[in-house]
Design a protein around this motif. Sequence first.
Motif, PDB file in Angstrom:
ATOM      1  N   VAL A   4      88.125  25.281  35.670  1.00 25.16           N
ATOM      2  CA  VAL A   4      87.350  25.121  34.517  1.00 25.16           C
ATOM      3  C   VAL A   4      86.641  25.218  33.990  1.00 25.16           C
ATOM      4  O   VAL A   4      85.641  25.079  33.999  1.00 25.16           O
ATOM      5  CB  VAL A   4      88.452  24.213  33.458  1.00 25.16           C
ATOM      6  N   TRP A   5      87.134  26.737  33.169  1.00 22.79           N
ATOM      7  CA  TRP A   5      85.135  27.384  32.868  1.00 22.79           C
ATOM      8  C   TRP A   5      84.819  27.305  31.855  1.00 22.79           C
ATOM      9  O   TRP A   5      85.463  27.792  30.910  1.00 22.79           O
ATOM     10  CB  TRP A   5      84.748  29.008  33.712  1.00 22.79           C
ATOM     11  N   ASN A   6      83.970  26.781  31.336  1.00 20.74           N
ATOM     12  CA  ASN A   6      83.133  26.676  29.780  1.00 20.74           C
ATOM     13  C   ASN A   6      82.988  28.038  29.627  1.00 20.74           C
ATOM     14  O   ASN A   6      81.556  28.294  29.635  1.00 20.74           O
ATOM     15  CB  ASN A   6      82.440  25.491  29.247  1.00 20.74           C
ATOM     16  N   GLY A   7      83.427  29.321  29.191  1.00 26.01           N
ATOM     17  CA  GLY A   7      83.429  30.006  28.911  1.00 26.01           C
ATOM     18  C   GLY A   7      81.669  30.216  27.442  1.00 26.01           C
ATOM     19  O   GLY A   7      81.427  30.308  27.289  1.00 26.01           O
ATOM     20  N   LEU A   8      82.624  29.308  26.910  1.00 26.90           N
ATOM     21  CA  LEU A   8      82.050  28.749  26.008  1.00 26.90           C
ATOM     22  C   LEU A   8      82.693  28.442  24.312  1.00 26.90           C
ATOM     23  O   LEU A   8      84.172  28.492  24.266  1.00 26.90           O
ATOM     24  CB  LEU A   8      81.500  30.614  24.645  1.00 26.90           C
ATOM     25  N   THR A   9      81.921  26.789  23.379  1.00 29.39           N
ATOM     26  CA  THR A   9      82.457  26.495  22.527  1.00 29.39           C
ATOM     27  C   THR A   9      82.013  26.062  21.505  1.00 29.39           C
ATOM     28  O   THR A   9      80.204  26.480  22.000  1.00 29.39           O
ATOM     29  CB  THR A   9      82.981  24.822  23.172  1.00 29.39           C
ATOM     30  N   ASP A  10      81.742  25.751  20.268  1.00 32.12           N
ATOM     31  CA  ASP A  10      81.342  24.983  19.172  1.00 32.12           C
ATOM     32  C   ASP A  10      79.780  24.579  20.232  1.00 32.12           C
ATOM     33  O   ASP A  10      78.744  24.697  19.432  1.00 32.12           O
ATOM     34  CB  ASP A  10      81.540  24.843  18.311  1.00 32.12           C
ATOM     35  N   PRO A  14      77.453  27.411  28.812  1.00 32.70           N
ATOM     36  CA  PRO A  14      76.222  27.161  29.716  1.00 32.70           C
ATOM     37  C   PRO A  14      76.850  28.679  30.846  1.00 32.70           C
ATOM     38  O   PRO A  14      75.469  28.754  31.202  1.00 32.70           O
ATOM     39  CB  PRO A  14      77.144  25.851  30.364  1.00 32.70           C
ATOM     40  N   THR A  15      77.533  29.112  30.548  1.00 37.35           N
ATOM     41  CA  THR A  15      77.547  30.084  30.751  1.00 37.35           C
ATOM     42  C   THR A  15      76.820  31.748  30.785  1.00 37.35           C
ATOM     43  O   THR A  15      76.209  32.380  31.231  1.00 37.35           O
ATOM     44  CB  THR A  15      78.906  31.448  31.324  1.00 37.35           C
ATOM     45  N   GLN A  16      76.385  31.178  29.391  1.00 45.15           N
ATOM     46  CA  GLN A  16      74.883  32.149  28.732  1.00 45.15           C
ATOM     47  C   GLN A  16      73.596  31.896  30.255  1.00 45.15           C
ATOM     48  O   GLN A  16      72.981  32.684  30.314  1.00 45.15           O
ATOM     49  CB  GLN A  16      75.177  32.482  27.746  1.00 45.15           C
ATOM     50  N   ILE A  17      73.438  30.224  29.753  1.00 46.07           N
ATOM     51  CA  ILE A  17      73.128  30.012  30.417  1.00 46.07           C
ATOM     52  C   ILE A  17      71.710  30.775  31.488  1.00 46.07           C
ATOM     53  O   ILE A  17      70.973  30.942  32.155  1.00 46.07           O
ATOM     54  CB  ILE A  17      71.995  28.384  30.399  1.00 46.07           C
ATOM     55  N   LEU A  18      72.957  31.064  32.983  1.00 44.88           N
ATOM     56  CA  LEU A  18      73.114  31.182  34.034  1.00 44.88           C
ATOM     57  C   LEU A  18      72.271  31.968  33.842  1.00 44.88           C
ATOM     58  O   LEU A  18      71.625  32.432  34.672  1.00 44.88           O
ATOM     59  CB  LEU A  18      74.195  30.765  34.443  1.00 44.88           C
ATOM     60  N   ALA A  19      72.891  33.499  32.641  1.00 39.96           N
ATOM     61  CA  ALA A  19      71.813  35.023  33.167  1.00 39.96           C
ATOM     62  C   ALA A  19      70.990  34.824  32.248  1.00 39.96           C
ATOM     63  O   ALA A  19      70.749  35.834  33.014  1.00 39.96           O
ATOM     64  CB  ALA A  19      73.192  35.036  31.526  1.00 39.96           C
ATOM     65  N   ASP A  20      70.743  33.074  31.737  1.00 42.08           N
ATOM     66  CA  ASP A  20      69.374  33.957  31.010  1.00 42.08           C
ATOM     67  C   ASP A  20      68.446  33.390  32.189  1.00 42.08           C
ATOM     68  O   ASP A  20      67.029  33.473  32.280  1.00 42.08           O
ATOM     69  CB  ASP A  20      69.007  32.564  29.655  1.00 42.08           C
ATOM     70  N   ASN A  48      71.908  23.818  21.874  1.00 43.67           N
ATOM     71  CA  ASN A  48      72.095  22.102  22.708  1.00 43.67           C
ATOM     72  C   ASN A  48      72.286  23.144  24.401  1.00 43.67           C
ATOM     73  O   ASN A  48      71.471  22.373  24.869  1.00 43.67           O
ATOM     74  CB  ASN A  48      73.639  22.100  22.257  1.00 43.67           C
ATOM     75  N   SER A  49      72.347  24.027  24.619  1.00 37.71           N
ATOM     76  CA  SER A  49      72.573  24.303  26.424  1.00 37.71           C
ATOM     77  C   SER A  49      71.212  24.723  26.765  1.00 37.71           C
ATOM     78  O   SER A  49      70.948  24.915  27.604  1.00 37.71           O
ATOM     79  CB  SER A  49      73.835  25.202  26.028  1.00 37.71           C
ATOM     80  N   LEU A  50      70.601  25.448  25.760  1.00 38.24           N
ATOM     81  CA  LEU A  50      69.105  25.857  26.796  1.00 38.24           C
ATOM     82  C   LEU A  50      68.350  24.499  26.420  1.00 38.24           C
ATOM     83  O   LEU A  50      66.770  24.610  27.162  1.00 38.24           O
ATOM     84  CB  LEU A  50      68.546  26.775  25.391  1.00 38.24           C
ATOM     85  N   MET A  51      68.828  23.683  26.201  1.00 38.05           N
ATOM     86  CA  MET A  51      67.283  22.686  26.022  1.00 38.05           C
ATOM     87  C   MET A  51      67.842  21.449  26.945  1.00 38.05           C
ATOM     88  O   MET A  51      66.841  21.779  27.771  1.00 38.05           O
ATOM     89  CB  MET A  51      68.242  21.788  24.737  1.00 38.05           C
ATOM     90  N   ILE A  52      69.187  21.694  27.323  1.00 41.04           N
ATOM     91  CA  ILE A  52      69.912  21.029  28.784  1.00 41.04           C
ATOM     92  C   ILE A  52      69.534  21.523  30.307  1.00 41.04           C
ATOM     93  O   ILE A  52      68.745  21.082  30.577  1.00 41.04           O
ATOM     94  CB  ILE A  52      71.607  21.243  28.593  1.00 41.04           C
ATOM     95  N   GLY A  53      69.593  22.306  29.761  1.00 42.28           N
ATOM     96  CA  GLY A  53      69.436  23.717  31.299  1.00 42.28           C
ATOM     97  C   GLY A  53      67.861  23.678  31.731  1.00 42.28           C
ATOM     98  O   GLY A  53      67.461  23.833  32.428  1.00 42.28           O
ATOM     99  N   ALA A  54      67.068  23.700  30.522  1.00 41.52           N
ATOM    100  CA  ALA A  54      65.392  24.079  30.219  1.00 41.52           C
ATOM    101  C   ALA A  54      65.355  22.477  31.068  1.00 41.52           C
ATOM    102  O   ALA A  54      64.210  22.461  32.060  1.00 41.52           O
ATOM    103  CB  ALA A  54      65.275  24.001  29.114  1.00 41.52           C
ATOM    104  N   ALA A  55      65.807  21.042  30.432  1.00 40.27           N
ATOM    105  CA  ALA A  55      65.357  19.860  31.101  1.00 40.27           C
ATOM    106  C   ALA A  55      66.054  20.152  32.517  1.00 40.27           C
ATOM    107  O   ALA A  55      65.155  19.395  33.404  1.00 40.27           O
ATOM    108  CB  ALA A  55      66.253  18.884  30.473  1.00 40.27           C
ATOM    109  N   LYS A  56      67.072  20.262  32.867  1.00 43.47           N
ATOM    110  CA  LYS A  56      67.453  19.887  34.157  1.00 43.47           C
ATOM    111  C   LYS A  56      66.766  21.290  35.364  1.00 43.47           C
ATOM    112  O   LYS A  56      66.256  21.052  36.569  1.00 43.47           O
ATOM    113  CB  LYS A  56      69.057  20.733  34.173  1.00 43.47           C
ATOM    114  N   MET A  57      66.017  22.177  34.416  1.00 48.42           N
ATOM    115  CA  MET A  57      64.481  23.169  35.754  1.00 48.42           C
ATOM    116  C   MET A  57      63.744  22.812  34.890  1.00 48.42           C
ATOM    117  O   MET A  57      63.332  23.379  36.355  1.00 48.42           O
ATOM    118  CB  MET A  57      65.521  24.414  35.031  1.00 48.42           C
ATOM    119  N   GLY A  58      63.124  22.104  34.330  1.00 44.55           N
ATOM    120  CA  GLY A  58      61.727  21.600  34.827  1.00 44.55           C
ATOM    121  C   GLY A  58      60.728  22.355  34.078  1.00 44.55           C
ATOM    122  O   GLY A  58      60.028  22.604  34.081  1.00 44.55           O
ATOM    123  N   MET A  59      61.392  23.019  33.639  1.00 52.21           N
ATOM    124  CA  MET A  59      61.214  23.914  31.316  1.00 52.21           C
ATOM    125  C   MET A  59      60.356  23.102  30.842  1.00 52.21           C
ATOM    126  O   MET A  59      60.876  21.920  30.144  1.00 52.21           O
ATOM    127  CB  MET A  59      61.807  24.854  31.387  1.00 52.21           C
TER     128      MET A  59
END
Length: 216
Positions: A4-10, A14-20, A48-59
């Motif tokens: 199941v892929w989370n393409g987008l919720t309210d 997360p899928t946008q963050i991969l492209a970013d 929300n997702s950008l903050m999570i992704g940045a934290a995981k990637m050491g940004m």
Amino acid sequence: GVPVWNGLTDEYHPTQILADWLTIIEQKGHLKGINFTYVGDAQNNMGNSLMIGAAKMGMNFTALAPKALWPNKELVATCQAIAKETGATIRLTEDVKEGTTNADVLYTDVWVSMGEPKEVWDKRVKMLAPYQVNMDMIRNAKEDVTFMHCLPAFHDVKTDVGRDISEKLGAQYPQVKNGEMEVTDEVFESKYSKVFDEAENRMHTIKAVMLATIGG
């Protein structure tokens, strides 16, 4: 056994963050240590997702937004805990100059998300007009700053929403008189803008997700 892929919720996108992140790697060569500033509604799914992704990637993540639109405290605490393990930093600020100084990437999103009522526009424009991404922000960031946006963007009067907001609120808020809301047309069309590379990378990263989850 069915992915199941989370393409987008309210809450998350997360899928946008991969492209970013792919776009940033293409532009900067790395993610760790990147000074990343998200400008606007920092409690929406992108913030929300950008903050999570940045934290995981050491940004080094900065949410530049009015305090009323900061991400919720529980999510911030979760990301700060992740950041301790990765070397990332998490910062929330209302100060435009502070939030954009030395930024490698400036990122924004629409001020009213899909599914929200039209009545929200008046309130959001009032709150977020000072946080419109413009050339002053660009000049305060690093010389080779990259501008990003998950699209669609409101930066001129070629959309129904842009014309409507310009007519209704342009006299009161000069920033939006030309249909320019979260970003000015000057920034959107500038050499700093990599929004269409970013949009193309949605295709490539979604294919990668599909391959990773259902590929043989």
